[in-house]
Enzyme design. Structure first.
Site, short mmCIF file in Angstrom:
data_model
loop_
_atom_site.label_atom_id
_atom_site.label_comp_id
_atom_site.label_asym_id
_atom_site.label_seq_id
_atom_site.Cartn_x
_atom_site.Cartn_y
_atom_site.Cartn_z
N ARG A 169 27.98 56.51 44.08
CA ARG A 169 28.99 56.97 43.12
C ARG A 169 28.64 58.38 42.62
NH1 ARG A 169 29.68 51.05 42.04
NH2 ARG A 169 27.82 50.85 40.75
N PHE A 213 40.41 49.63 46.55
CA PHE A 213 39.56 48.47 46.25
C PHE A 213 38.68 48.80 45.04
CE2 PHE A 213 40.11 48.91 50.89
CZ PHE A 213 40.79 47.74 51.20
N ASP A 263 43.82 48.15 43.28
CA ASP A 263 43.19 46.88 43.63
C ASP A 263 44.28 45.82 43.68
OD1 ASP A 263 39.98 45.97 43.49
OD2 ASP A 263 41.42 44.33 43.32
N ASP A 302 36.25 51.42 49.52
CA ASP A 302 35.11 50.54 49.21
C ASP A 302 35.57 49.09 49.28
OD1 ASP A 302 32.69 49.47 48.35
OD2 ASP A 302 33.10 49.85 46.23
N CYS A 330 30.06 46.78 53.40
CA CYS A 330 28.95 46.07 52.76
C CYS A 330 28.56 44.82 53.52
CB CYS A 330 29.32 45.72 51.32
SG CYS A 330 30.78 44.67 51.16
#
Length: 402
Positions: free
Chosen positions: A218, A234, A256, A306, A346
């Site tokens: 970030r 997201f 989102d 993300d 991720c």
């Protein structure tokens, strides 16, 4: 020295994995047990030729039947052993996190030789997830010891909350649940990360309530955000969007699909006095990117992707690759030449090689070139053991689209 634990004999395949430094033995790799072993108790591991390979937690409910905790035949697994290991892990965080020690991951499972245990610190709150039966049986010794060790370091912990509401526990033969182990509260704690304040909902938020692993990624986004028109896809709690806004972005749109996530991100914007430059959209990111492209919109010159893990098993990797490729190629098409893209995965099943190849293909689909600015991973409080690839899961890239 005579051994007091049941002995598991393993296959040549398992021996090769352990020799390379891995720490798991699968059920089908155990060829014999010298005696019955209680689930959650310790077992020794030997090769077919009788060579000692280590000691670990045994659980025949799990595909990962033995999780090694030591390769030293002289170790005694008493309270002093576990306290030493806890102190070692916590002092490591104090060293590598510095001023961020108050909000970081203190225990990262296998990477700290606590298989299945995750502990995140949010100021005076510890949030714990216990995903292996061996760790579950030790928690009444381990959790108070962790609080004491932190107190010895001048770090006060008032609340320990268990977030054991994950389906993975059932694969270990444990029930799901959550609740206060120590102290009590309303389930919220305010933290400050990179100068941005957040309300962490550690009872109902995703995982432990906040994703600490992207802390320094970030920061990397913030360094490029000043004066830019940012689209954060997201967004979840709004963390990337808030860092961009705090760094002086001209405008930030946070997207989102979850209404709850959008409300939390809005509240965090207000908390930081950033709501004047931020807007929020509840939408499916795939649909929104498609719509923006069909309308030939060029509203943004910095897009952040993300997404949640698109794959949690090797069987669905190809489907995940298609999903990553779709959102990345659409984002690349939306950006003007010279615009910026931050993108990540991720999932450890989506290896760095697969992710890089996907990005190359997405760039070809969009007829653009990528100028790499940074290649990053998870923060050092989520250490990567090179011999345990499952600990290496976060890929994060920043590009200029040219």
């Amino acid at each position: 020295m005579s051994r007091i634990y049941p002995a598991a004999t393993i296959t040549a395949k398992a021996e090769k994995a352990l020799r390379s430094g891995h720490v798991w033995v699968y059920g089908e790799e155990i060829t014999a047990m010298s005696a019955p072993c209680e689930n959650g108790a310790l077992a020794d591991v030997y090769t077919s030729k009788g060579r000692f390979m280590g000691t670990g937690f045994y659980n025949d409910n799990s595909k990962i039947t033995i999780r090694l905790i030591s390769r030293n035949a002289n170790d005694r697994f008493d309270e002093a052993f576990w306290r030493r290991r806890l102190r070692y892990a916590i002092e490591y965080r104090q060293t590598v996190m510095g001023s961020d020690f108050s909000n970081c991951r203190l225990i990262f499972g296998e990477a700290d030789s606590f298989p299945g245990l995750t502990v995140d610190r949010f100021e005076n709150v510890l949030v714990v997830q216990t995903m292996s039966l061996g760790m579950e049986k030790l928690k009444d010794m381990m959790l108070p010891a962790m609080v004491e060790i932190l107190a010895d370091m001048g770090q006060q912990i008032d609340i320990v909350y268990e977030r054991n509401d994950a389906a993975l526990r059932e694969k270990e033969g444990m029930s799901q649940g959550k609740g206060f182990y120590l102290g009590s509260g309303d389930g919220h704690v305010e933290i400050c990360e990179n100068g941005v304040r957040y309300d962490v909902d550690y009872i109902n938020g995703q995982k432990t309530g906040f994703f600490l692993d992207q802390k320094y990624n970030r920061q990397a986004v913030a360094r490029l955000a000043k004066g830019r028109r940012v689209l954060d896809c997201f967004t979840h709690t709004g963390a990337f969007a808030l860092n961009a806004a705090a760094a002086g972005a001209e405008s930030v749109c946070a997207v989102d699909v979850s209404a709850d996530a959008i409300e939390l991100a809005k509240a965090n914007a207000v908390r930081n006095g950033l709501d004047g430059t931020m807007s929020f959209v509840k939408a499916d990111v795939f649909d929104l990117l498609t719509q923006l492209h069909s309308e030939k919109r060029k509203d943004f010159d910095f897009i952040i992707l993300d997404p949640p893990a698109f794959t949690k098993s090797g069987a669905t990797v190809n489907s995940a690759i298609r999903g990553y490729r779709e959102i990345n190629s659409k984002a690349m098409r939306l950006l003007p030449r010279g615009g910026y893209l931050a993108t990540c995965s991720c999932s450890h099943f989506m290896t760095d090689d697969l992710f890089r190849q996907m990005l190359k293909n997405a760039a070809a689909d969009a007829a653009v070139s990528l100028r790499q600015i940074e290649a990053r991973q998870q923060g050092p409080d989520h250490p990567i053991l090179w011999n345990v690839p499952e600990t290496d899961y976060l890929k994060f890239y920043i590009f200029q689209v040219v």
